[in-house]
Write a protein that holds these residues in place. Structure first.
Motif, PDB file in Angstrom:
ATOM      1  N   SER A  35       1.014  -0.982  -0.030  1.00  0.00           N
ATOM      2  CA  SER A  35       0.100   0.259   0.276  1.00  0.00           C
ATOM      3  C   SER A  35       0.576   1.312   0.404  1.00  0.00           C
ATOM      4  N   GLU A  36       0.572   2.356  -0.661  1.00  0.00           N
ATOM      5  CA  GLU A  36       1.066   3.652  -0.727  1.00  0.00           C
ATOM      6  C   GLU A  36       0.915   4.395   0.880  1.00  0.00           C
ATOM      7  N   ASN A  37       0.120   3.649   1.015  1.00  0.00           N
ATOM      8  CA  ASN A  37      -0.213   4.771   2.359  1.00  0.00           C
ATOM      9  C   ASN A  37       0.209   4.167   3.719  1.00  0.00           C
ATOM     10  N   ILE A  38       1.682   4.901   3.998  1.00  0.00           N
ATOM     11  CA  ILE A  38       2.682   4.150   5.379  1.00  0.00           C
ATOM     12  C   ILE A  38       1.373   3.402   5.623  1.00  0.00           C
ATOM     13  N   ASN A  39       1.041   4.042   7.067  1.00  0.00           N
ATOM     14  CA  ASN A  39       0.512   3.330   7.827  1.00  0.00           C
ATOM     15  C   ASN A  39      -0.131   1.688   7.659  1.00  0.00           C
ATOM     16  N   VAL A  40      -1.047   2.011   6.674  1.00  0.00           N
ATOM     17  CA  VAL A  40      -1.294   0.143   5.933  1.00  0.00           C
ATOM     18  C   VAL A  40      -0.344  -0.733   6.065  1.00  0.00           C
ATOM     19  N   THR A  41       0.397   0.601   5.123  1.00  0.00           N
ATOM     20  CA  THR A  41       2.347  -0.425   5.216  1.00  0.00           C
ATOM     21  C   THR A  41       2.332  -0.992   6.364  1.00  0.00           C
ATOM     22  N   ARG A  42       2.751  -0.662   7.698  1.00  0.00           N
ATOM     23  CA  ARG A  42       3.270  -0.713   8.312  1.00  0.00           C
ATOM     24  C   ARG A  42       2.265  -1.625   9.449  1.00  0.00           C
TER      25      ARG A  42
END
Length: 429
Positions: A35-42
């Motif tokens: 995901s480009e969303n850093i929070n989702v990626t984390r």
């Protein structure tokens, strides 16, 4: 053993296969940026890594509950002891690292994957000894997990090329991987999968599916445009050709390797950089020279701290580009842990290879060497087995434990009683 017992064991084998496959697949998927969303990626990365380490521990306990004893003895001890020594030196390096937070994060992720690798391999060691009829093979689990990941990229290259391709060389070349995964790392993963599926060709039965999977993975490797991964695949093919005794199989593999050579040459040489880049695999010789001549003398013995190559976030020089990492795992160790660290690491690698070649079971020995080929080649061009966190480290840790852990047949009374309670079909030695 009665019919009910056989039925129960068959269900158990299917369950354990599914659990080990799911745990590995999710663990592996956590190294990708979905995901480009850093929070989702984390969230994805934390769940897939930490929670899968917890999950594999419960799979391990489930195998013991079925009728096994988690009593092990160590072989090739120097391999694991030196690896732990490398991590301990990395831990001590927090004292002089100029970014303790980054060093600590990288160290923790390496340590966490080491715990995962221990319990993951322990499951296979227990199954091989106490449930040999289960046929739950490490190579099959790894291969199928990799194949599902690669299938996502095969679909993605047609369905969403903007997300699954990365433009390089001024937009003239598109490489599979996008920003979801570094193309060279993706190519290495394809090489590991190919090595795993080759073992299915040695076995009796239908060869169609293994060949199809190998071809699909080879296609992915080619589409990544990774020179090092292409070289690795060719080395894997010729390594297995030399080991095989089946003439028909050897001829098939020779034909496949020969057909792949033109594609490999095209991908490795007919592109910007040409032969000069091929000879160093990456074209980074000026960067490495600057690291050794300008950066290393400042911290020659103990380096700049775990996963640090300079006092600042990037190494900078008037003679080359600025870089955050070295793109060579051994150069990375030299810079972050100095000559003391690189000496420790080189001895550790030598002891690990010694363990590979000492392995008595031929198929296991071939699997160990076959998997390490693409991982080691990647280590000379990318993050590698001692670099910033990546699944190459996980594969290396898995291989280390596979040569270091074996069953301890000397059981204490409590362990003997456990076997008697859980199963009647095995001698307790």
């Amino acid at each position: 053993m009665n019919k009910g017992r056989i039925t129960d064991n068959a269900r158990f084998y299917r369950l354990i296969y599914f659990l080990l496959f799911a745990v590995f697949f999710i663990k592996l998927g956590g190294f990708f940026t979905w995901s480009e969303n850093i929070n989702v990626t984390r969230v994805i990365k934390v769940f897939s890594r930490v929670f899968m380490t917890i999950a594999v521990y419960f799979v391990y306990k489930r195998i013991i509950k079925q009728g096994a004893v988690g009593s092990f003895k160590w072989t090739n001890e120097l391999s694991i002891l030196l690896y732990v020594g490398y991590l301990l030196l990395g831990l001590v390096s927090f004292l002089w690292s100029t970014d303790i937070g980054y060093s600590a994060l990288q160290w923790f992720m390496d340590f966490e994957s080491l715990i995962f690798a221990y319990y993951f391999i322990s499951c296979f060691v227990l199954l091989d000894h106490y449930f040999p009829e289960a046929d739950v093979r490490l190579s099959n689990i790894l291969g199928n997990g990799i194949m599902i990941i690669m299938s996502i990229f095969i679909v993605g290259m047609f369905a969403a090329p903007d997300q699954f391709y990365r433009l390089t060389h001024g937009g003239e070349e598109a490489r599979l991987g996008g920003y979801i995964m570094n193309p060279n790392e993706l190519g290495m993963l394809g090489g590991v999968g190919i090595s795993c599926f080759i073992f299915d060709l040695y076995r009796k039965g239908n060869k169609f599916w293994p060949i199809l999977k190998i071809c699909a993975l080879l296609y992915v490797v080619i589409m990544t445009g990774s020179r090092s991964s292409t070289i690795g695949c060719l080395l894997i093919a010729f390594f297995h050709i030399r080991q095989g005794s089946n003439k028909k199989l050897k001829l098939t593999m020779y034909a496949g390797a020969i057909l792949a050579v033109p594609l490999a040459v095209t991908k490795m040489m007919i592109k910007e950089g040409g032969l000069d880049e091929v000879l160093s695999m990456t074209g980074r010789l000026p960067f490495w020279k600057a690291l050794i001549t300008e950066g290393l003398p400042r911290e020659i013995l103990l380096g700049f701290g775990f996963m640090r190559i300079d006092y600042k976030d990037k190494f900078e020089s008037v003679h080359t580009y600025a870089g955050h990492m070295t793109h060579n795992t051994f150069m990375q160790v030299l810079m972050n842990l100095g000559f003391i660290g690189i000496t420790l690491v080189l001895i550790q690698v030598a002891m690990t290879f010694r363990g590979f070649f000492k392995t008595q079971e031929k198929e296991k020995r071939l699997m160990l060497i076959g998997i390490i080929i693409p991982v080691l080649i990647n280590s000379f061009t990318e993050f590698g087995i001692f670099g910033e966190t990546n699944y190459g480290i996980l594969f290396y840790q898995i291989l280390i434990f596979y040569i270091c852990i074996s069953i301890n047949t000397r059981l204490n009374p409590k362990q003997r009683n456990h076997l008697i309670r859980t199963r009647k079909d095995m001698s307790t030695g």
